[in-house]
Scaffold this motif. Structure first.
Motif, PDB file in Angstrom:
ATOM      1  N   ARG A  64     -68.167 -23.489  -7.353  1.00  0.00           N
ATOM      2  CA  ARG A  64     -68.874 -22.454  -8.110  1.00  0.00           C
ATOM      3  C   ARG A  64     -70.152 -23.029  -8.746  1.00  0.00           C
ATOM      4  O   ARG A  64     -71.220 -22.430  -8.666  1.00  0.00           O
ATOM      5  N   ARG A  65     -70.001 -24.199  -9.357  1.00  0.00           N
ATOM      6  CA  ARG A  65     -71.144 -24.804 -10.046  1.00  0.00           C
ATOM      7  C   ARG A  65     -72.267 -25.132  -9.066  1.00  0.00           C
ATOM      8  O   ARG A  65     -73.434 -24.882  -9.353  1.00  0.00           O
ATOM      9  N   ARG A  66     -71.939 -25.671  -7.894  1.00  0.00           N
ATOM     10  CA  ARG A  66     -72.982 -26.044  -6.932  1.00  0.00           C
ATOM     11  C   ARG A  66     -73.640 -24.814  -6.312  1.00  0.00           C
ATOM     12  O   ARG A  66     -74.855 -24.785  -6.111  1.00  0.00           O
ATOM     13  N   VAL A  67     -72.858 -23.787  -6.004  1.00  0.00           N
ATOM     14  CA  VAL A  67     -73.437 -22.561  -5.432  1.00  0.00           C
ATOM     15  C   VAL A  67     -74.361 -21.896  -6.442  1.00  0.00           C
ATOM     16  O   VAL A  67     -75.461 -21.442  -6.100  1.00  0.00           O
ATOM     17  N   GLU A  68     -73.938 -21.843  -7.694  1.00  0.00           N
ATOM     18  CA  GLU A  68     -74.781 -21.243  -8.724  1.00  0.00           C
ATOM     19  C   GLU A  68     -76.068 -22.035  -8.908  1.00  0.00           C
ATOM     20  O   GLU A  68     -77.147 -21.464  -9.113  1.00  0.00           O
ATOM     21  N   HIS A  69     -75.979 -23.371  -8.813  1.00  0.00           N
ATOM     22  CA  HIS A  69     -77.195 -24.193  -8.899  1.00  0.00           C
ATOM     23  C   HIS A  69     -78.121 -23.910  -7.724  1.00  0.00           C
ATOM     24  O   HIS A  69     -79.346 -23.773  -7.903  1.00  0.00           O
ATOM     25  N   LEU A  70     -77.584 -23.829  -6.532  1.00  0.00           N
ATOM     26  CA  LEU A  70     -78.395 -23.570  -5.346  1.00  0.00           C
ATOM     27  C   LEU A  70     -79.092 -22.218  -5.440  1.00  0.00           C
ATOM     28  O   LEU A  70     -80.235 -22.056  -5.010  1.00  0.00           O
ATOM     29  N   ARG A  71     -78.408 -21.244  -6.020  1.00  0.00           N
ATOM     30  CA  ARG A  71     -79.023 -19.931  -6.190  1.00  0.00           C
ATOM     31  C   ARG A  71     -80.121 -19.973  -7.247  1.00  0.00           C
ATOM     32  O   ARG A  71     -81.203 -19.416  -7.055  1.00  0.00           O
ATOM     33  N   ARG A  72     -79.842 -20.617  -8.372  1.00  0.00           N
ATOM     34  CA  ARG A  72     -80.833 -20.674  -9.452  1.00  0.00           C
ATOM     35  C   ARG A  72     -82.089 -21.443  -9.035  1.00  0.00           C
ATOM     36  O   ARG A  72     -83.192 -21.115  -9.461  1.00  0.00           O
TER      37      ARG A  72
END
Length: 315
Positions: free
Chosen positions: A197-205
């Motif tokens: 979750r943390r990595r996907v959210e970072h990639l999106r941001r």
């Protein structure tokens, strides 16, 4: 296409990973109906896919235009579609022309030196400024402004940084299924759900991961598609691009290097509507000295090529 499916498609275009519960609340339907309708959309070739925006990693975006002999067109287009660094591969002009986008770390990596000899002409143009991307295509828009605003994801910008092996693995999965759950992502990449979750959210941001609704415009009634190359006086270029961004017919537009310094992809309901668009809206743009149009015969690749797409283009 039914109204509810079109509204669902627009919702997914705004935020491809929005929970079905949130989408259902905005659309005024049940969560079960939203999930079921999306499954039906997928069966008709409409799905959310993740796209790696290499531009955010310092790569260069290019648009390529290739003219070839009629016998070479379909085979070459299919080969280009299978590459991991190409997008929006169009076979055009009766099969004698191909256009595609390519993202590379440096111009030295462009595939020009590896193309077959049956090409009549090749040109490569560096994309300098994007005005419209398929993810913002207005032709699909049907939600009320308040509904669209409620679905906008809240993403605080972050610097991209370097991709980790885990990031690359997550991106590969999301390319095939942009709505893969965090549990699925974690299980496949052998990490924890919280880390996924943390990595996907970072990639999106950071903008490295873009979620796009991968759909043929013909599914929404836009059966006629074309690629436009326009020669625009430099002082009018920014305004011409900004104006194109307001046209629902345009699903891609960018300023590029080269004699034709404004490229666009348009989709209309018929050839007659395309004629009206070219002679009316494009013809009225200030500073446009010349326009060249190539009808799209087939799109072999949009965001990514899945198994269904690959099996459809065997030659």
């Amino acid at each position: 296409m039914e109204s509810i499916d079109r509204r669902l498609a627009h919702a997914l275009q705004i935020d491809g990973r929005a929970p079905f519960a949130k989408i259902a609340d905005v659309l005024g339907i049940s969560e079960h109906t939203a999930a079921r309708r999306y499954q039906r959309l997928k069966e008709h070739g409409i799905r959310v896919r993740g796209a790696l925006n290499r531009f955010r990693l310092g790569h260069h975006a290019w648009t390529l235009r290739l003219r070839c002999t009629p016998d070479a067109g379909p085979v070459l287009a299919q080969a280009l579609a299978k590459r991991g660094d190409t997008f929006w591969v169009h076979l055009m002009s009766g099969g004698t022309e191909i256009s595609c986008l390519q993202q590379v770390k440096s111009p030295d990596e462009l595939l020009l030196d590896r193309l077959p000899r049956r090409l009549v002409d090749v040109s490569a143009h560096n994309i300098l400024r994007g005005f419209v991307s398929p993810g913002t295509w207005r032709g699909i828009a049907c939600l009320e402004p308040g509904e669209a605003e409620a679905l906008q994801p809240e993403l605080e910008p972050e610097p991209a940084g370097e991709l980790t092996p885990l990031d690359e693995a997550l991106l590969k999965i999301l390319e095939a299924d942009g709505r893969a759950s965090f549990a699925e992502l974690a299980a496949t990449t052998r990490t924890s759900e919280s880390t996924a979750r943390r990595r996907v959210e970072h990639l999106r941001r950071s903008g490295v991961l873009e979620l796009q609704l991968d759909a043929d415009p013909a599914r929404f009634g836009f059966a006629t598609q074309a690629r436009l190359w326009m020669r625009v006086e430099p002082r009018h270029l920014a305004q011409a691009g900004a104006t194109l961004a307001t046209h629902p017919e345009v699903y891609f537009a960018a300023a590029t290097t080269g004699p034709a310094n404004l490229v666009a992809s348009v989709t209309c309901r018929s050839g007659g509507e395309l004629y009206q668009y070219l002679t009316g809206r494009v013809g009225s743009l200030d500073g446009v000295r010349e326009t060249e149009t190539a009808p799209v015969l087939r799109t072999l690749k949009r965001v990514a090529m899945g198994e269904d797409d690959a099996s459809s283009y065997q030659t």
